[in-house]
Design a protein around this motif. Structure first.
Motif, PDB file in Angstrom:
ATOM      1  N   GLY A 265      -4.937   8.539   1.106  1.00 15.53           N
ATOM      2  CA  GLY A 265      -5.861   7.908   2.036  1.00 15.53           C
ATOM      3  C   GLY A 265      -5.556   6.447   2.288  1.00 15.53           C
ATOM      4  N   LYS A 266      -6.012   5.946   3.396  1.00 13.21           N
ATOM      5  CA  LYS A 266      -5.802   4.557   3.769  1.00 13.21           C
ATOM      6  C   LYS A 266      -6.571   3.635   2.836  1.00 13.21           C
ATOM      7  CE  LYS A 266      -6.205   1.349   7.671  1.00 13.21           C
ATOM      8  NZ  LYS A 266      -4.860   0.799   7.452  1.00 13.21           N
ATOM      9  N   GLY A 267      -5.893   2.604   2.333  1.00 19.15           N
ATOM     10  CA  GLY A 267      -6.527   1.608   1.480  1.00 19.15           C
ATOM     11  C   GLY A 267      -6.958   2.125   0.125  1.00 19.15           C
TER      12      GLY A 267
ATOM     13  N   THR B   6       2.437  10.783   2.866  1.00 18.04           N
ATOM     14  CA  THR B   6       1.595  11.912   3.270  1.00 18.04           C
ATOM     15  C   THR B   6       0.548  12.250   2.205  1.00 18.04           C
ATOM     16  OG1 THR B   6       3.331  12.893   4.624  1.00 18.04           O
ATOM     17  CG2 THR B   6       1.625  14.391   3.817  1.00 18.04           C
TER      18      THR B   6
ATOM     19  N   TYR C 158      -2.322   1.231  -4.285  1.00 14.65           N
ATOM     20  CA  TYR C 158      -1.355   0.148  -4.121  1.00 14.65           C
ATOM     21  C   TYR C 158      -0.441   0.098  -5.335  1.00 14.65           C
ATOM     22  CZ  TYR C 158      -4.408  -1.484  -0.357  1.00 14.65           C
ATOM     23  OH  TYR C 158      -5.156  -1.574   0.786  1.00 14.65           O
TER      24      TYR C 158
ATOM     25  N   THR D 245       1.480   4.693   1.369  1.00 15.13           N
ATOM     26  CA  THR D 245       1.012   5.314   2.611  1.00 15.13           C
ATOM     27  C   THR D 245       1.702   6.640   2.907  1.00 15.13           C
ATOM     28  OG1 THR D 245       2.642   4.071   3.908  1.00 15.13           O
ATOM     29  CG2 THR D 245       0.457   3.073   3.628  1.00 15.13           C
TER      30      THR D 245
ATOM     31  N   GLU E 196       0.845  -1.178   0.000  1.00 14.17           N
ATOM     32  CA  GLU E 196       0.000   0.000   0.000  1.00 14.17           C
ATOM     33  C   GLU E 196       0.889   1.239   0.000  1.00 14.17           C
ATOM     34  OE1 GLU E 196      -3.407   2.215   2.772  1.00 14.17           O
ATOM     35  OE2 GLU E 196      -2.669   0.213   3.318  1.00 14.17           O
TER      36      GLU E 196
END
Length: 464
Positions: free
Chosen positions: A198-200, A195, A203, A193, A191
């Motif tokens: 967003g999470k998820g 700055t 990828y 990640t 993923e």
């Protein structure tokens, strides 16, 4: 008197043996890279073909070139037309820095090429034509005859040897060679990640469909687990995708994906144009995104870096994510002296060029990335929407046909018996052998290779 003669004779023999030993030692211990050329080496060849990415194929076999007396790390004079180049003799493109030319022996016939660039266009040998379906063809440049003669001779013996050694980073396609990596790491899947992202949401990985490096099944299982729905394929065209074995059985094939068939020169104008096309596809299919090329290293590495910069990541964040790939493939860590050499000659060099900056740590990378994307053809409104999508704040439509819907699932177990394969188990339990990828994804903590399961092994199965 006889005794004196014997002593003198013995001393002479000792002296002679000492000289012979010194000469033999010098011959054995002298490093190849500094050995003098035994004489002038001259070779002639002709241009036989031009490959998809602008690599020029010569009509001399690589083995014959090497048997002529040249060695890896030698600098060769290469002359054709009006050009007189000094090129290192190397095995693979990665043996030189991004943007550097060389003569390479990685294939059956020797190649003139530029790492991550187009040799044929750069040196006016041919003109590239890209069709509407992104297929590529070549035609001779103006003033160039069909028969291009190339003269090759030795310039400096071992003149590039130290640099050549530094570039000797190699990896294998065998999962067993990476016991310290997870399946996701082996697939170069992770993923993003940094700055602002967003999470998820985003990828990256090696190709989930191209089996060339044996990472595809692991990558496909990983994107299924992450519920990826929208894919930017930087490497292939539709025909190539269709040619991959069992591609229709993959999770990947049921998702929304675009094939961009990008070249490896990330600084080329058409790279930016195709990237803009891929981003517009992302905007038209909001969801969980994946960016990949073949290895997930160069084209994907640069693309992800641009997106990370756009979203506000610092250069150190971008660099750390980029170099994670080199750990996954080569075991390179931050305390390895090659770590910073790789960065300087790949990501740093490319970003400075496309972003138009000399320094990356005290520059507004978000602003420069936005300018690059605008130059590549995106509008301010599209860039704004892209930032919303990557931040996870854009409205996401309901899943379309072919994407995975979230359902309530219960699980059971299955004990492997004689003659079982994942495909056979999938056919028996789900009525569809293609669902073996689902079983593999559920059992990544128990199965390291989908082709190897064992009698008595207990597997987790979804019960519908």
């Amino acid at each position: 008197m006889e005794q004196v003669r014997a002593i003198k004779c013995t001393k002479r023999w000792k002296a002679l043996l000492t000289v012979i030993f010194i000469i033999i030692s010098m011959v054995i211990l002298s490093p190849k890279k500094v050995s003098a050329a035994t004489g002038s080496i001259n070779t002639t060849a002709s241009v036989a073909n031009i490959q998809k990415y602008g690599n020029v194929v010569l009509d001399i076999k690589s083995a014959d070139l090497l048997s002529s007396g040249y060695e890896f790390g030698d600098i060769l004079n290469v002359s054709f037309g009006e050009h007189n180049l000094k090129l290192p003799l190397c095995s693979d493109f990665s043996d030189v820095d991004t943007g550097a030319a060389g003569i390479f022996t990685k294939q059956e016939y020797a190649l003139l090429a530029i790492n991550m660039k187009d040799f044929a266009t750069t040196y006016g040998i041919a003109v590239k034509n890209t069709a509407a379906d992104n297929s590529v063809s070549w035609q001779a440049a103006d003033g160039v005859t069909d028969q291009i003669r190339v003269s090759i001779s030795l310039d400096t013996k071992g003149g590039y040897y130290d640099e050549y050694l530094l570039h000797q980073l190699r990896y294998t396609a065998n999962r067993e060679d990476y016991p310290n990596l997870s399946d996701d790491q082996f697939a170069n899947f992770r993923e993003v990640t940094t700055t602002g992202i967003g999470k998820g949401v985003l990828y990256r990985s090696a190709s989930p469909i191209n089996p060339i490096f044996n990472r595809n099944t692991y990558a496909d299982a990983a994107i299924r687990q992450a519920k990826v729905t929208t894919i930017m394929n930087l490497a292939d065209d539709p025909e190539t995708v269709a040619s991959f074995p069992n591609v229709d059985a993959t999770y990947y094939s049921k998702q929304n994906y675009i094939t961009l068939n990008m070249g490896v020169d990330v600084e080329a104008e058409d790279f930016g144009e195709k990237l803009a096309e891929g981003i517009r596809f992302f905007l038209s299919k909001p969801g969980v995104y994946l960016v990949h090329c073949t290895e997930g290293k160069d084209r994907a590495g640069f693309t992800i870096a641009v997106l990370e910069c756009l979203m506000g990541a610092s250069y150190d964040e971008v660099a750390a994510d980029y170099m994670t790939t080199f750990y996954n493939y080569y075991g390179i860590t931050a305390d390895d002296e090659r770590y910073h050499v790789i960065l300087a000659n790949n990501l740093e060099k490319s970003l400075k060029h496309v972003l138009g900056v000399n320094r990356l740590r005290d520059t507004d990378l978000s602003e420069r990335a936005a300018e690059y994307l605008k130059t590549s053809g995106l509008t301010d409104e599209e860039i704004s929407r892209l930032k919303q999508c990557l931040a996870g704040t854009a409205a996401v439509p309901e899943a379309t046909e072919g994407t995975v819907q979230e359902t309530e699932v219960t699980y059971g177990t299955y004990r492997v018996k004689n003659g079982d394969t994942l495909s056979r188990i999938a056919r028996e339990k789900y009525g569809d052998s293609k669902k073996w990828t689902d079983i593999f994804a559920l059992n990544k903590d128990r199965i390291s290779n989908p082709n190897r399961i064992y009698i008595g092994q207990e597997l987790k199965l979804a019960i519908t």
